[in-house]
Design a protein around this motif. Structure first.
Motif, PDB file in Angstrom:
ATOM      1  N   ASP A 191      -0.538   6.117   1.698  1.00  0.00           N
ATOM      2  CA  ASP A 191      -1.278   4.861   1.817  1.00  0.00           C
ATOM      3  C   ASP A 191      -1.566   4.257   0.446  1.00  0.00           C
ATOM      4  O   ASP A 191      -1.539   3.036   0.276  1.00  0.00           O
ATOM      5  CB  ASP A 191      -2.593   5.091   2.558  1.00  0.00           C
ATOM      6  CG  ASP A 191      -2.387   5.437   4.021  1.00  0.00           C
ATOM      7  OD1 ASP A 191      -1.308   5.102   4.555  1.00  0.00           O
ATOM      8  OD2 ASP A 191      -3.289   6.054   4.625  1.00  0.00           O
ATOM      9  N   LYS A 207       8.752   1.110   3.319  1.00  0.00           N
ATOM     10  CA  LYS A 207       7.881   0.029   2.892  1.00  0.00           C
ATOM     11  C   LYS A 207       8.135  -0.300   1.421  1.00  0.00           C
ATOM     12  O   LYS A 207       7.915  -1.416   0.973  1.00  0.00           O
ATOM     13  CB  LYS A 207       6.412   0.435   3.059  1.00  0.00           C
ATOM     14  CG  LYS A 207       5.977   0.606   4.502  1.00  0.00           C
ATOM     15  CD  LYS A 207       5.777  -0.733   5.169  1.00  0.00           C
ATOM     16  CE  LYS A 207       5.174  -0.577   6.555  1.00  0.00           C
ATOM     17  NZ  LYS A 207       4.945  -1.887   7.203  1.00  0.00           N
ATOM     18  N   ARG A 239       1.402   2.504  -0.773  1.00  0.00           N
ATOM     19  CA  ARG A 239       1.573   1.293   0.018  1.00  0.00           C
ATOM     20  C   ARG A 239       0.677   0.184  -0.553  1.00  0.00           C
ATOM     21  O   ARG A 239       1.085  -0.974  -0.643  1.00  0.00           O
ATOM     22  CB  ARG A 239       1.224   1.575   1.476  1.00  0.00           C
ATOM     23  CG  ARG A 239       1.486   0.403   2.415  1.00  0.00           C
ATOM     24  CD  ARG A 239       1.220   0.758   3.861  1.00  0.00           C
ATOM     25  NE  ARG A 239       2.251   1.643   4.381  1.00  0.00           N
ATOM     26  CZ  ARG A 239       2.007   2.861   4.857  1.00  0.00           C
ATOM     27  NH1 ARG A 239       0.786   3.330   4.857  1.00  0.00           N
ATOM     28  NH2 ARG A 239       2.998   3.583   5.318  1.00  0.00           N
TER      29      ARG A 239
END
Length: 264
Positions: free
Chosen positions: A240, A14, A243
């Protein structure tokens, strides 16, 4: 750990179009605050076979080891920046004390690059004699047979959880993760990980390396996990968090070195 083996999540893909499984991230994070030194020289192996009766110096160093090193005439080290862990002074005093030359390869290299150097330079006069890598890279390197056993004088005092039972690696220092910034350029001052989501930090947040290859970067992700409700067994909140930083446009894939902070 087994739950993570069954689940694969994307993290660096990502951020940098690469992927990493949760289990892989955990292996790189289990003891992320520690640095590890692994000795892997022929001289070290010779000394390790010497036994308790071997002649030692006052510092607890086998005399055979010193003699073998002087015969070789040079110590090969890798990824030891002088500004890290006082390596600059250590290297200077080592050369003065033992009269050895030192080849300092790739000072800003990563743990993965250190292990790769052992593989690619095997049998060469340029092969690393010792490396300083993160815990997961040390364990993987030992399993692969990259290191030879060697017990330092204080080996028995090192906690069992921070050394290999066969003395192929052991912990030699530890560090605490902190948020570094240039106070003259970054305002307001970030105080917590969540502060880094502030729009004021657009394109200004970076890690010290890439978690796929750098233990320092892994430590940053793991620290973010702990700061966001994660634990030693749950690094997902840290993944997370980065991200979110990427989505907000705050995170940039550059190496967060002191030089980079001066240019922030």
């Amino acid at each position: 750990m087994e739950d993570y083996e069954l689940q694969e999540i994307e993290f660096w893909r990502k951020l940098e179009e690469e992927s990493m499984s949760r289990s892989s991230m955990l292996r790189r994070s289990a003891a992320a605050a520690f640095g590890l030194t692994i000795l892997s020289s022929p001289a070290a192996a010779l000394a390790a076979r010497g036994g308790a009766a071997e002649a030692m110096t006052a510092d607890g160093i086998p005399k055979k080891l010193i003699a073998a090193a002087k015969k070789e005439g040079q110590l090969n080290v890798i990824a030891l920046p002088h500004s890290w862990a006082n390596y600059g002074e250590i290297i200077s005093k080592f050369k003065t004390k033992y009269g050895l030359k030192m080849d300092e390869a790739n000072p800003d290299g990563t743990s993965a690059q250190e292990n790769q150097a052992i593989r690619s330079l095997k049998g060469s006069s340029r092969a690393p004699d010792t490396v300083d890598v993160g815990p997961s890279f040390a364990i993987a390197g030992a399993d692969e047979g990259l290191y030879k056993a060697y017990k330092v004088a204080t080996y028995k005092t090192i906690p069992k959880g921070m050394k290999d039972a066969r003395a192929r690696w052991y912990g030699d220092y530890w560090g605490a993760i902190s948020i570094g910034y240039n106070a003259s350029l970054i305002k307001p001052a970030p105080k917590t990980f969540k502060d880094l989501l502030n729009p004021a930090y657009k394109n200004k947040v970076a890690l010290n390396g890439n978690p796929l290859t750098s233990n320092s970067a892994v430590s940053g992700v793991f620290a973010a996990a702990l700061a966001n409700g994660g634990s030693l067994n749950n690094v997902a909140p840290g993944i997370d968090f980065f991200r979110q930083l990427k989505k907000a446009g705050n995170f940039i894939p550059v190496d967060g070195t002191p030089q980079a902070r001066r240019r922030s």
